[in-house]
Design a protein around this motif. Structure first.
Motif, PDB file in Angstrom:
ATOM      1  N   ALA A  70     -26.056 -15.937  93.972  1.00 63.02           N
ATOM      2  CA  ALA A  70     -26.344 -14.602  93.426  1.00 63.02           C
ATOM      3  C   ALA A  70     -26.779 -14.674  91.967  1.00 63.02           C
ATOM      4  N   GLN A  71     -27.894 -15.381  91.734  1.00 63.82           N
ATOM      5  CA  GLN A  71     -28.417 -15.475  90.370  1.00 63.82           C
ATOM      6  C   GLN A  71     -28.923 -14.113  89.911  1.00 63.82           C
ATOM      7  N   LYS A  72     -29.023 -13.971  88.585  1.00 63.84           N
ATOM      8  CA  LYS A  72     -29.492 -12.717  87.961  1.00 63.84           C
ATOM      9  C   LYS A  72     -28.588 -11.527  88.288  1.00 63.84           C
ATOM     10  N   THR A  73     -27.362 -11.805  88.617  1.00 66.41           N
ATOM     11  CA  THR A  73     -26.397 -10.717  88.778  1.00 66.41           C
ATOM     12  C   THR A  73     -26.172 -10.042  87.432  1.00 66.41           C
ATOM     13  N   ASP A  74     -26.072  -8.709  87.462  1.00 66.83           N
ATOM     14  CA  ASP A  74     -25.779  -7.961  86.239  1.00 66.83           C
ATOM     15  C   ASP A  74     -24.586  -7.050  86.539  1.00 66.83           C
ATOM     16  N   ALA A  75     -23.416  -7.450  86.067  1.00 63.41           N
ATOM     17  CA  ALA A  75     -22.202  -6.688  86.383  1.00 63.41           C
ATOM     18  C   ALA A  75     -21.542  -6.202  85.108  1.00 63.41           C
ATOM     19  N   GLU A  76     -21.134  -4.928  85.096  1.00 63.99           N
ATOM     20  CA  GLU A  76     -20.511  -4.373  83.897  1.00 63.99           C
ATOM     21  C   GLU A  76     -19.262  -3.594  84.273  1.00 63.99           C
ATOM     22  N   GLN A  77     -18.202  -3.774  83.485  1.00 58.42           N
ATOM     23  CA  GLN A  77     -16.987  -2.982  83.654  1.00 58.42           C
ATOM     24  C   GLN A  77     -16.586  -2.435  82.293  1.00 58.42           C
ATOM     25  N   SER A  78     -16.419  -1.133  82.214  1.00 63.49           N
ATOM     26  CA  SER A  78     -15.960  -0.507  80.971  1.00 63.49           C
ATOM     27  C   SER A  78     -14.732   0.343  81.288  1.00 63.49           C
ATOM     28  N   VAL A  79     -13.625  -0.008  80.666  1.00 63.69           N
ATOM     29  CA  VAL A  79     -12.359   0.642  81.005  1.00 63.69           C
ATOM     30  C   VAL A  79     -11.697   1.133  79.723  1.00 63.69           C
ATOM     31  N   LYS A  80     -11.443   2.419  79.648  1.00 64.07           N
ATOM     32  CA  LYS A  80     -10.761   2.953  78.467  1.00 64.07           C
ATOM     33  C   LYS A  80      -9.657   3.909  78.900  1.00 64.07           C
ATOM     34  N   ALA A  81      -8.553   3.841  78.185  1.00 67.63           N
ATOM     35  CA  ALA A  81      -7.439   4.727  78.510  1.00 67.63           C
ATOM     36  C   ALA A  81      -6.941   5.419  77.258  1.00 67.63           C
ATOM     37  N   LEU A 132     -12.991 -11.796  86.972  1.00 66.94           N
ATOM     38  CA  LEU A 132     -14.315 -12.291  87.352  1.00 66.94           C
ATOM     39  C   LEU A 132     -14.188 -13.621  88.087  1.00 66.94           C
ATOM     40  N   GLU A 133     -14.930 -13.741  89.173  1.00 66.87           N
ATOM     41  CA  GLU A 133     -14.983 -15.005  89.900  1.00 66.87           C
ATOM     42  C   GLU A 133     -16.454 -15.320  90.100  1.00 66.87           C
ATOM     43  N   ILE A 134     -16.946 -16.261  89.326  1.00 71.00           N
ATOM     44  CA  ILE A 134     -18.395 -16.451  89.266  1.00 71.00           C
ATOM     45  C   ILE A 134     -18.780 -17.847  89.731  1.00 71.00           C
ATOM     46  N   PHE A 135     -19.626 -17.907  90.747  1.00 68.92           N
ATOM     47  CA  PHE A 135     -20.074 -19.210  91.246  1.00 68.92           C
ATOM     48  C   PHE A 135     -21.559 -19.453  91.017  1.00 68.92           C
ATOM     49  N   ALA A 136     -22.229 -18.497  90.361  1.00 72.24           N
ATOM     50  CA  ALA A 136     -23.637 -18.708  90.017  1.00 72.24           C
ATOM     51  C   ALA A 136     -23.714 -18.962  88.513  1.00 72.24           C
ATOM     52  N   ASP A 137     -24.824 -19.552  88.034  1.00 72.62           N
ATOM     53  CA  ASP A 137     -24.831 -19.880  86.605  1.00 72.62           C
ATOM     54  C   ASP A 137     -25.753 -19.005  85.767  1.00 72.62           C
ATOM     55  N   ASP A 138     -26.574 -18.161  86.385  1.00 72.12           N
ATOM     56  CA  ASP A 138     -27.478 -17.320  85.610  1.00 72.12           C
ATOM     57  C   ASP A 138     -27.111 -15.855  85.854  1.00 72.12           C
ATOM     58  N   VAL A 139     -26.020 -15.431  85.231  1.00 73.31           N
ATOM     59  CA  VAL A 139     -25.524 -14.081  85.486  1.00 73.31           C
ATOM     60  C   VAL A 139     -25.107 -13.410  84.179  1.00 73.31           C
ATOM     61  N   LYS A 140     -25.009 -12.076  84.219  1.00 73.09           N
ATOM     62  CA  LYS A 140     -24.508 -11.319  83.076  1.00 73.09           C
ATOM     63  C   LYS A 140     -23.317 -10.507  83.567  1.00 73.09           C
ATOM     64  N   CYS A 141     -22.146 -10.791  83.057  1.00 74.24           N
ATOM     65  CA  CYS A 141     -20.960 -10.031  83.461  1.00 74.24           C
ATOM     66  C   CYS A 141     -20.238  -9.552  82.209  1.00 74.24           C
ATOM     67  N   ALA A 142     -20.394  -8.267  81.915  1.00 73.07           N
ATOM     68  CA  ALA A 142     -19.773  -7.713  80.705  1.00 73.07           C
ATOM     69  C   ALA A 142     -18.541  -6.915  81.094  1.00 73.07           C
ATOM     70  N   HIS A 143     -17.482  -7.067  80.296  1.00 73.14           N
ATOM     71  CA  HIS A 143     -16.339  -6.193  80.557  1.00 73.14           C
ATOM     72  C   HIS A 143     -15.623  -5.888  79.253  1.00 73.14           C
ATOM     73  N   GLY A 144     -15.126  -4.658  79.170  1.00 71.90           N
ATOM     74  CA  GLY A 144     -14.397  -4.255  77.982  1.00 71.90           C
ATOM     75  C   GLY A 144     -13.286  -3.310  78.385  1.00 71.90           C
ATOM     76  N   ALA A 145     -12.159  -3.410  77.687  1.00 75.52           N
ATOM     77  CA  ALA A 145     -11.042  -2.516  77.976  1.00 75.52           C
ATOM     78  C   ALA A 145     -10.372  -2.118  76.674  1.00 75.52           C
ATOM     79  N   THR A 146     -10.105  -0.828  76.510  1.00 80.68           N
ATOM     80  CA  THR A 146      -9.373  -0.371  75.329  1.00 80.68           C
ATOM     81  C   THR A 146      -8.303   0.632  75.747  1.00 80.68           C
ATOM     82  N   VAL A 147      -7.219   0.633  75.000  1.00 83.05           N
ATOM     83  CA  VAL A 147      -6.169   1.627  75.202  1.00 83.05           C
ATOM     84  C   VAL A 147      -5.895   2.258  73.848  1.00 83.05           C
TER      85      VAL A 147
END
Lengths: 247, 246
Positions: free
Chosen positions: B149-160, B175-190
């Motif tokens: 799954a190359q060129k995956t673009d995944a984003e998670q934004s979590v705020k509380a 995140l569990e990533i087995f491809a090498d050309d991916v973008k996975c952004a995640h952020g969490a704030t409380v």
């Protein structure tokens, strides 16, 4: 109108105001000038009721009412307006909703009828036009993505909408180019230059005072007013600097 | 449902209110299935019901180039759970905007597992929680990116936003990533409500309760900006916020 007597205030236990006395009668514009750290913004925040700014001695009253005993929203309903030096951004809340709810909260508190959506939009448009601001900007979230100058203009649009009886304008001129400065100066005159209103203008520079002529100029230094005079005092300060003029 | 009753030892049930779940467990059927065919697009709005316990389990599959946009409000009085399994084919586009709003002793949670099975798929999850009293709000979001799954673009934004010291927010992007050309952004704030914003609103005449309500509304309502029919979920979210701030 505003009567401040021997006002002392601390921020985080540090004394900032050390006995400010000041009387601004209705119909007058007073300017407060002074070097960085002299307590100008602290005075503005104390008068508006910002949490963390503690009055330790003295008093401040607005039309005879004890200002210090009132909550910030009660001061606003009483007719006090603070123009912020650094207007605050509020993502997710549109300017129109914010201002309509605020104005109607004030009107409720004064026992006046609330404005309908249509009445409010009309008022907001006319005040935006007065300050030369595109009314479409009021559909955007509060101050988000506004330039420094746009934020200051928006503060004055807010003042026009709220139509306060007394305005404290904290460095409203900083960050304005010359056209914006003219527009803001004209806005202040048209909204606030009335016999039953008063203004406390906090500024570093004399240039805003070319557009909004003060009746009295005060010099604040180390938390005290060290000198007061007519409009010519602002020119003297500009020429000679604070240390010279206050000596 | 024949599956054994879960325990908190299982990661996806770690913060669940199992006592509330017990009485309804037997009645939960198989997960609801949503299949979006290749090239098709779909938008759904999920509103809460009046039930004290609400569990929604959904299994989604998006065909090549398909898109799905979900808007969900999770605001059960006792226990609300939204469980999502999402499989994405080549170039699929999945967007999920959800809010947990709770007070009292309520638990509201969102547990998602988004699988990028093929290249070029996009997923975006935005979750906002507003919690008062002793409420718990949880987001457990797992993203799996398959080997191809190359060129995956995944984003998670979590705020509380916690309105009371007794409230709890859990946020766990995984995140569990087995491809090498991916973008996975995640952020969490409380966080808590901003004191500068509260003073600004107060200085314009808004009493504290109204100022808080307006700030929270802004925090949550941004979620529905891209909905084509946002009215129902806006109204439901406003109602939920009113009961939480009161």
């Amino acid at each position: 109108m505003i009567e401040i007597t021997n006002l002392h205030a601390t921020v985080a236990d540090k004394p900032i105001l050390n006995g400010v006395s000041l009387h601004v009668p209705a119909g007058e514009v007073h300017a407060i000038m002074g070097p960085n750290g002299s307590g100008k913004s602290t005075l503005a925040y104390v008068l508006a009721g910002r949490p963390g700014y503690e009055v330790t001695e003295g008093s401040a009253s607005f039309d005879g009412r004890d200002l210090i005993a009132m909550e910030p929203f009660e001061r606003a309903a009483a007719g006090l307006f603070l123009g912020f030096q650094y207007p605050v951004e509020i993502p997710g809340v549109s300017y129109l909703q914010f201002l309509r709810e605020s104005l109607n909260a004030q009107r409720r508190a004064r026992g006046e009828a609330e404005l309908s959506g249509a009445e409010f939009i009309k008022l907001a448009r006319s005040q935006a036009a007065l300050l030369g601001m595109d009314a479409e900007m009021l559909k955007r979230p509060v101050n988000v993505g506004f330039s420094g100058g746009e934020k200051k203009r928006a503060e004055m649009v807010q003042m026009g909408i709220m139509d306060p009886r007394f305005a404290i304008l904290d460095e409203t001129d900083s960050g304005l180019d010359i056209d914006a400065l003219k527009a803001v100066g004209a806005g202040i005159n048209s909204i606030m230059r009335k016999p039953d209103k008063g203004v406390l203008l906090i500024t570093h520079y004399q240039r805003l005072l070319d557009y909004v002529r003060p009746d009295t100029v005060h010099v604040l230094q180390a938390g005290r007013i060290v000198r007061s005079g007519g409009p010519e005092l602002a020119h003297e300060l500009e020429r000679e600097g604070y240390s010279e003029a206050a000596a | 449902m024949t599956a054994p009753f879960p325990t908190r030892a299982l990661e996806e049930w770690r913060y669940a209110d199992l006592d509330a779940l017990q009485p309804v467990w037997e009645q939960l059927g198989e997960p609801e299935r949503i299949a979006v065919l290749p090239g098709q697009s779909l938008e759904q709005v999920w509103l809460p019901s009046d039930d004290a316990v609400q569990v929604r389990r959904v299994s989604v599959s998006l065909g090549a180039g398909a898109s799905l946009r979900l808007f969900a409000l999770n605001a059960a009085e006792q226990y609300g759970r939204i469980e999502l399994q999402v499989d994405l084919a080549d170039g699929a586009d999945f967007e999920f905007f959800a809010a947990n709003i709770g007070t009292g002793l309520s638990t509201n949670e969102i547990v998602s597992n988004v699988r990028h099975l093929e290249p070029n798929a996009k997923s975006r999850q935005v979750v906002r929680s507003v919690l008062n009293g002793k409420a718990v709000g949880t987001y457990l979001g797992k993203i799996e990116v398959a080997r191809d799954a190359q060129k995956t673009d995944a984003e998670q934004s979590v705020k509380a936003m916690l309105l009371d010291r007794g409230a709890t927010a859990n946020a766990k992007p995984e995140l569990e990533i087995f491809a090498d050309d991916v973008k996975c952004a995640h952020g969490a704030t409380v966080g808590e409500l901003d004191a500068n914003q509260l003073f600004y609103l107060g200085s314009r005449g808004l009493p504290p309760a109204q100022a808080r309500a307006l700030l929270l509304e802004g925090f949550v309502m941004g979620l529905w900006d891209s909905a084509s029919e946002p009215d129902a979920i806006c109204e439901a979210a406003r109602g939920a916020l009113r009961s939480v701030v009161a």
